[in-house]
Enzyme design. Structure first.
Site, PDB file in Angstrom:
ATOM      1  N   LYS A 125      -0.202  15.760   4.543  1.00  0.00           N
ATOM      2  CA  LYS A 125      -1.062  15.385   3.411  1.00  0.00           C
ATOM      3  C   LYS A 125      -1.451  16.574   2.552  1.00  0.00           C
ATOM      4  CE  LYS A 125      -3.187  11.065   4.925  1.00  0.00           C
ATOM      5  NZ  LYS A 125      -4.458  10.334   5.065  1.00  0.00           N
ATOM      6  N   LYS A 166       8.650   6.473   6.449  1.00  0.00           N
ATOM      7  CA  LYS A 166       7.695   5.434   6.845  1.00  0.00           C
ATOM      8  C   LYS A 166       7.268   4.606   5.626  1.00  0.00           C
ATOM      9  CE  LYS A 166       3.508   6.714   7.650  1.00  0.00           C
ATOM     10  NZ  LYS A 166       2.268   7.328   8.098  1.00  0.00           N
ATOM     11  N   LYS A 179       1.524   3.668   1.676  1.00  0.00           N
ATOM     12  CA  LYS A 179       0.793   3.411   0.429  1.00  0.00           C
ATOM     13  C   LYS A 179       1.140   4.445  -0.618  1.00  0.00           C
ATOM     14  CE  LYS A 179      -3.377   1.930   2.849  1.00  0.00           C
ATOM     15  NZ  LYS A 179      -4.536   2.441   3.557  1.00  0.00           N
TER      16      LYS A 179
HETATM   17  P1  AMP Z   1      -3.810   3.738   7.160  1.00  0.00           P
HETATM   18  O1  AMP Z   1      -3.332   2.886   6.051  1.00  0.00           O
HETATM   19  O2  AMP Z   1      -3.168   5.077   7.162  1.00  0.00           O
HETATM   20  O3  AMP Z   1      -5.306   3.778   7.276  1.00  0.00           O
HETATM   21  O4  AMP Z   1      -3.290   3.039   8.488  1.00  0.00           O
HETATM   22  C1  AMP Z   1      -3.948   1.932   9.051  1.00  0.00           C
HETATM   23  C2  AMP Z   1      -3.218   1.465  10.279  1.00  0.00           C
HETATM   24  O5  AMP Z   1      -1.907   1.017   9.941  1.00  0.00           O
HETATM   25  C3  AMP Z   1      -3.015   2.540  11.366  1.00  0.00           C
HETATM   26  O6  AMP Z   1      -3.150   1.964  12.640  1.00  0.00           O
HETATM   27  C4  AMP Z   1      -1.609   2.994  11.123  1.00  0.00           C
HETATM   28  O7  AMP Z   1      -1.006   3.534  12.281  1.00  0.00           O
HETATM   29  C5  AMP Z   1      -0.940   1.703  10.706  1.00  0.00           C
HETATM   30  N1  AMP Z   1       0.239   1.956   9.870  1.00  0.00           N
HETATM   31  C6  AMP Z   1       0.275   2.584   8.673  1.00  0.00           C
HETATM   32  N2  AMP Z   1       1.536   2.636   8.184  1.00  0.00           N
HETATM   33  C7  AMP Z   1       2.314   2.010   9.106  1.00  0.00           C
HETATM   34  C8  AMP Z   1       3.722   1.721   9.185  1.00  0.00           C
HETATM   35  N3  AMP Z   1       4.572   2.086   8.227  1.00  0.00           N
HETATM   36  N4  AMP Z   1       4.158   1.062  10.282  1.00  0.00           N
HETATM   37  C9  AMP Z   1       3.311   0.679  11.267  1.00  0.00           C
HETATM   38  N5  AMP Z   1       1.992   0.921  11.254  1.00  0.00           N
HETATM   39  C10 AMP Z   1       1.487   1.576  10.188  1.00  0.00           C
END
Ligand code: AMP
Ligand code: TRP
Length: 343
Positions: free
Chosen positions: A121, A205, A208
């Site tokens: 990041k 991956k 967002k």
């Molecule tokens: P975040 O949007 O970074 O706050 O992620 C929220 C949750 O979604 C966390 O448990 C992440 O590990 C999961 N997550 C985010 N991106 C992915 C992805 N591409 N595949 C699976 N899980 C994800």
């Protein structure tokens, strides 16, 4: 317990997780996190919106409240039941930041220096990142240990943060000579879609922050957008293999099979048993239909809730009260252990 067993936390199972309030949710969030929260929720589940984590990078103050409510709407629309799960914004429980400060004094610089998410990041301009971004995993440890959570369902990308949480719990328990005070939390990273990949690049991956909207399915996408993104998803030209091993060198195909499996509540092997030998001309439309069938009701309910902020705020307020009641005595006890004056 045998003599060799480590001193593990022996209390009841408490499940906790959170999602950052930083922009639109996607299929990776749904399959890696939201859907799995719903599957494991019990009467002792805590699910929060990580608004304090969101502000470790710039967030438009005019948008943050809406983003927070959007995550809460996704929790409810996905099936989290506020009668079972305590749903709240992290910032409404000031004990998160209080415990985080104490943990900042427990965690070692060397531990944080190893965190790959910070490296990703902060990119090339580490010195211009916020201090909050650097100490982000310490706040995450506080989120978890404040409730003495024993099980944390997350996607694969959070594994390192959960290891740090375990290290902080262990060091606190050792430093203050209170074995088992904080549990050694178990990360729960299970199922066929703990790392959903970009639809444009099987090596990246789904995220967002990917500049291409075609790379992800957003939870607020309509049926046409979902179907079109799946139809255009990058793949190789071969039909799906007859066995799971045949997916090993085919990241894009493997990703779509994993997504199908997670949406259908099947294993990847079961999906291969059904579609092995068939081409993407057959598999992609089936996947698009399934994705629309599963996501459309969630999208509709999210939109309904987001149009009624009062309903969301009611849930968040009640959740925050419940969360504070549990958090306050843990912080009080922690302060005592550290030797802070009790007045
Ligand atoms: P975040 O949007 O970074 O706050 O992620 C929220 C949750 O979604 C966390 O448990 C992440 O590990 C999961 N997550 C985010 N991106 C992915 C992805 N591409 N595949 C699976 N899980 C994800
Ligand atoms: N860091 C997590 C993410 O980006 C969100 C999060 C914050 C979290 N605190 C948490 C997840 C505590 C699980 C437990 O996905």
């Amino acid at each position: 317990m045998t003599d060799q067993a480590p001193a593990a936390y022996a209390g009841p199972k408490r499940i906790l997780s959170g999602i950052q309030a930083s922009g639109s949710l996607h299929l990776g969030n749904y399959l890696g996190a939201l859907k799995r929260f719903v599957a494991v929720q019990n009467a002792d589940t805590f699910v929060f919106v990580a608004d304090l984590h969101a502000i470790t990078v710039w967030q438009d103050p005019a948008q943050l409240a809406a983003q927070t409510r959007e995550i809460a709407a996704a929790y409810l629309a996905s099936g989290l039941d506020p009668k079972l799960a305590t749903i709240f914004p992290q910032s409404a429980v000031p004990q998160h930041t209080e415990l985080a400060w104490i943990f900042n004094c427990v965690a070692r610089l060397g531990w944080l220096d190893r965190m790959t998410q910070f490296k990703e990041k902060s990119g090339k301009h580490k010195e211009r990142s916020s201090v909050g971004l650097y100490t982000y995993p310490v706040l995450q440890a506080a989120d978890i240990l404040l409730y003495k959570a024993t099980h944390v369902p997350v996607g694969e990308d959070q594994k390192q943060h959960l290891e740090l949480t375990r290290d902080i719990a262990q060091k606190f328990n050792n430093d203050f000579n209170v074995p088992g005070f904080f549990p050694i939390t178990e990360p729960v990273i299970e199922g066929p879609a703990t790392r959903v990949m970009s639809l444009r690049d099987g090596a990246a991956k789904m995220s967002k922050s990917d500049p291409s909207d075609q790379s992800r399915i957003n939870l607020l996408d309509d049926a046409d957008a979902i179907a079109s993104k799946i139809r255009k998803a990058r793949t190789d030209p071969e039909p799906l293999p007859e066995t799971l091993d045949g997916l090993a060198e085919r990241p894009e195909a493997g990703n779509l099979v994993g997504v199908y499996a997670a949406l259908a509540d099947l294993t990847k092997a079961e999906v291969i048993a059904q579609f092995g030998g068939k081409g993407f001309g057959v598999f992609k439309p089936a996947l698009a239909d399934l994705a629309v069938q599963r996501l459309a009701p969630i999208t509709a309910e999210m939109r309904r809730l987001m149009a009624d902020p009062a309903e969301i705020d009611g849930v968040l307020k009640a959740g925050a009260e419940k969360a504070r009641d549990i958090a306050a005595p843990v912080v009080a006890e922690t302060r005592k252990l550290v030797g802070l004056l009790q007045l």
